[in-house]
Design an enzyme around this catalytic site. Structure first.
Site, mmCIF file in Angstrom:
data_model
loop_
_atom_site.group_PDB
_atom_site.id
_atom_site.type_symbol
_atom_site.label_atom_id
_atom_site.label_comp_id
_atom_site.label_asym_id
_atom_site.label_seq_id
_atom_site.Cartn_x
_atom_site.Cartn_y
_atom_site.Cartn_z
ATOM 1 N N ASP A 84 105.974 25.718 -16.663
ATOM 2 C CA ASP A 84 105.526 26.886 -15.877
ATOM 3 C C ASP A 84 105.783 28.215 -16.576
ATOM 4 O O ASP A 84 105.856 29.240 -15.918
ATOM 5 C CB ASP A 84 106.164 26.864 -14.485
ATOM 6 C CG ASP A 84 107.551 27.470 -14.450
ATOM 7 O OD1 ASP A 84 108.270 27.377 -15.463
ATOM 8 O OD2 ASP A 84 107.898 28.055 -13.411
ATOM 9 N N GLU A 85 105.929 28.194 -17.914
ATOM 10 C CA GLU A 85 106.202 29.471 -18.592
ATOM 11 C C GLU A 85 105.580 29.542 -19.975
ATOM 12 O O GLU A 85 105.317 28.512 -20.600
ATOM 13 C CB GLU A 85 107.711 29.718 -18.678
ATOM 14 C CG GLU A 85 108.455 28.597 -19.332
ATOM 15 C CD GLU A 85 109.946 28.850 -19.466
ATOM 16 O OE1 GLU A 85 110.342 29.975 -19.844
ATOM 17 O OE2 GLU A 85 110.713 27.904 -19.213
ATOM 18 N N ASP A 96 106.448 33.496 -15.951
ATOM 19 C CA ASP A 96 107.106 32.323 -15.347
ATOM 20 C C ASP A 96 106.611 32.203 -13.910
ATOM 21 O O ASP A 96 106.685 33.162 -13.134
ATOM 22 C CB ASP A 96 108.631 32.519 -15.393
ATOM 23 C CG ASP A 96 109.386 31.273 -14.973
ATOM 24 O OD1 ASP A 96 110.088 30.688 -15.802
ATOM 25 O OD2 ASP A 96 109.265 30.886 -13.783
HETATM 26 P P1 TTP Z 1 111.858 27.180 -13.060
HETATM 27 O O1 TTP Z 1 110.870 28.197 -13.574
HETATM 28 O O2 TTP Z 1 113.251 27.264 -13.550
HETATM 29 O O3 TTP Z 1 111.946 27.275 -11.464
HETATM 30 P P2 TTP Z 1 110.825 27.577 -10.387
HETATM 31 O O4 TTP Z 1 109.508 27.891 -11.020
HETATM 32 O O5 TTP Z 1 110.786 26.449 -9.394
HETATM 33 O O6 TTP Z 1 111.391 28.829 -9.624
HETATM 34 P P3 TTP Z 1 111.476 30.335 -10.134
HETATM 35 O O7 TTP Z 1 110.618 31.119 -9.197
HETATM 36 O O8 TTP Z 1 112.928 30.690 -10.020
HETATM 37 O O9 TTP Z 1 110.980 30.371 -11.541
HETATM 38 O O10 TTP Z 1 111.323 25.732 -13.352
HETATM 39 C C1 TTP Z 1 109.942 25.401 -13.301
HETATM 40 C C2 TTP Z 1 109.745 24.027 -12.704
HETATM 41 O O11 TTP Z 1 110.455 23.078 -13.483
HETATM 42 C C3 TTP Z 1 110.280 23.898 -11.275
HETATM 43 O O12 TTP Z 1 109.316 24.266 -10.288
HETATM 44 C C4 TTP Z 1 110.677 22.455 -11.222
HETATM 45 C C5 TTP Z 1 111.017 22.070 -12.644
HETATM 46 N N1 TTP Z 1 112.498 21.984 -12.805
HETATM 47 C C6 TTP Z 1 113.096 20.735 -12.699
HETATM 48 O O13 TTP Z 1 112.401 19.715 -12.504
HETATM 49 N N2 TTP Z 1 114.470 20.654 -12.803
HETATM 50 C C7 TTP Z 1 115.258 21.762 -13.016
HETATM 51 O O14 TTP Z 1 116.512 21.650 -13.096
HETATM 52 C C8 TTP Z 1 114.613 23.045 -13.145
HETATM 53 C C9 TTP Z 1 115.446 24.289 -13.366
HETATM 54 C C10 TTP Z 1 113.238 23.095 -13.017
HETATM 55 MG MG MG Z 2 109.369 29.269 -12.569
#
Ligand code: TTP
Ligand code: MG
Length: 351
Positions: free
Chosen positions: A105-106, A8
């Protein structure tokens, strides 16, 4: 013994923005909506700097602004993040074809057949991604998908967490129930009302009580998931449910003729694509993003599945006419969904 890796990206949208605007590095950064915190819209993500102020995903931009007026606010640029996402998935696919793409992103990788230690595999993945994109990620490695996903979140950012079966009681059971995939706010609320806060406390609930409260399927799921059990395989191939094409104009457009011509071209590309792959589709959707990034869609469902260019183009024009084109248009897209393989249709007629 299976070995599943979940990767992720760290603060993904914010990290992409920091990468292309290095001056933003280290500043509290909020990505969301049109990037204007006085306007409506929610936070998509916040950099780790901004999270220190209590800003998080799904929070209204205005609230984020109150918490940190000095933060830099930027609009969401899905095209750029999707491009980066594809590049990352391409790198992961070189480690193994056993990959499940689960989000922008995962991804999960099944690394059972790679003869290296989890640490070696994780550090090789991190290095390749960082060398080629400049971004960082967190990785979880465990005997199944459920635990690998929990693990990747345990030491963010730039984390590597390895969970073994014997760690479940000590490392998984103390976590809050919402860390379990599939446990949403409603389930969490109910469990809290009966005194269950952690995964360990959930694992102590009898199966019949869970089934009584949540039904057979979800009750069983909670019973096994709270014990760290998950036999689900990676889904490495998705049947396409839709085909779409979109285009961003070099300069924003308000000429009807240009919009109509572009819609016709995109529709032809979509129809060519589904025909080539042997599909027919049922629902035509036209998406319009205006110059202020507001994005609207209009859809029309056909009488039955079709791959007729004439019929699908007519439906796309019907959709286009239903937009109020008061503002200039930045992007237009056409999607055909409800796809069915031609073979499937024949099978159904035979039944
Ligand atoms: P996430 O992997 O949940 O968050 P992140 O990558 O920003 O942070 P982390 O380091 O905690 O993993 O989500 C991936 C992307 O998806 C995030 O950059 C933006 C998008 N996203 C949204 O648009 N709305 C949301 O509610 C969430 C949770 C994520
Ligand atoms: Mg993330």
């Amino acid at each position: 013994m299976r070995r599943v890796l979940h990767i992720d990206m760290d603060a993904f949208f914010a990290a992409v923005e920091e990468k292309r605007h290095p001056a933003l590095r280290g500043k509290p950064l909020v990505i969301g909506g049109s990037g204007d915190p006085t306007k409506r819209g929610v936070v998509s993500t916040a950099s780790y700097e901004a999270r220190k102020f209590g800003i998080h995903s799904a929070m209204p931009l205005r609230t984020a602004y109150k918490l940190c007026p000095d933060a830099v606010f930027l609009p969401v640029d899905y095209e750029e993040y999707s491009r980066m996402s594809e590049q990352i998935k391409g790198i992961l696919g070189e480690f193994t074809s056993e990959m499940e793409d689960v989000g922008i992103d995962e991804a999960f990788l099944d690394i059972s057949n790679i003869e290296k230690t989890p640490e070696e595999i994780a550090s090789a993945i991190k290095k390749r991604i960082n060398d080629e994109t400049g971004l960082t990620c967190s990785i979880g490695i465990a005997p199944n998908k459920l635990l690998a996903k929990i693990a990747s979140d345990m030491q963010k950012p730039e984390g590597l967490t390895i969970i073994k079966e014997e760690d479940i009681a000590t490392r998984i059971w103390p976590l809050l129930v919402r860390k379990l995939w599939g446990v949403g706010p409603k389930t969490e609320e109910y469990l809290k009302s009966v005194g269950v806060r952690t995964i360990g406390e959930l694992a102590a609930m009898p199966l019949d009580k869970l089934v009584e409260e949540f039904g057979k399927s979800y009750g069983h799921y909670l019973y096994t998931a709270s014990r760290g059990i998950d036999d689900s395989l990676l889904i490495t191939h998705w049947e396409p449910k839709s085909s779409s094409r979109e285009t961003t104009f070099q300069t924003d457009i308000d000429y009807w003729q240009v919009l109509a011509k572009t819609t016709a071209e995109l529709t032809k590309d979509v129809v060519d694509d589904i025909r080539r792959r042997g599909y027919k589709g049922k629902t035509v959707t036209v998406k319009v993003r205006f110059s202020d990034f507001k994005t609207l869609t209009r859809a029309k469902t056909l009488q039955g599945v079709s791959d007729s260019l004439e019929e699908i183009r007519r439906a796309a024009f019907d959709c286009l006419k239903r937009f109020e084109l008061k503002k200039k248009v930045r992007l237009i897209g056409v999607r055909l969904s409800g796809l069915e393989k031609k073979q499937q249709q024949r099978d159904r007629q035979e039944c």
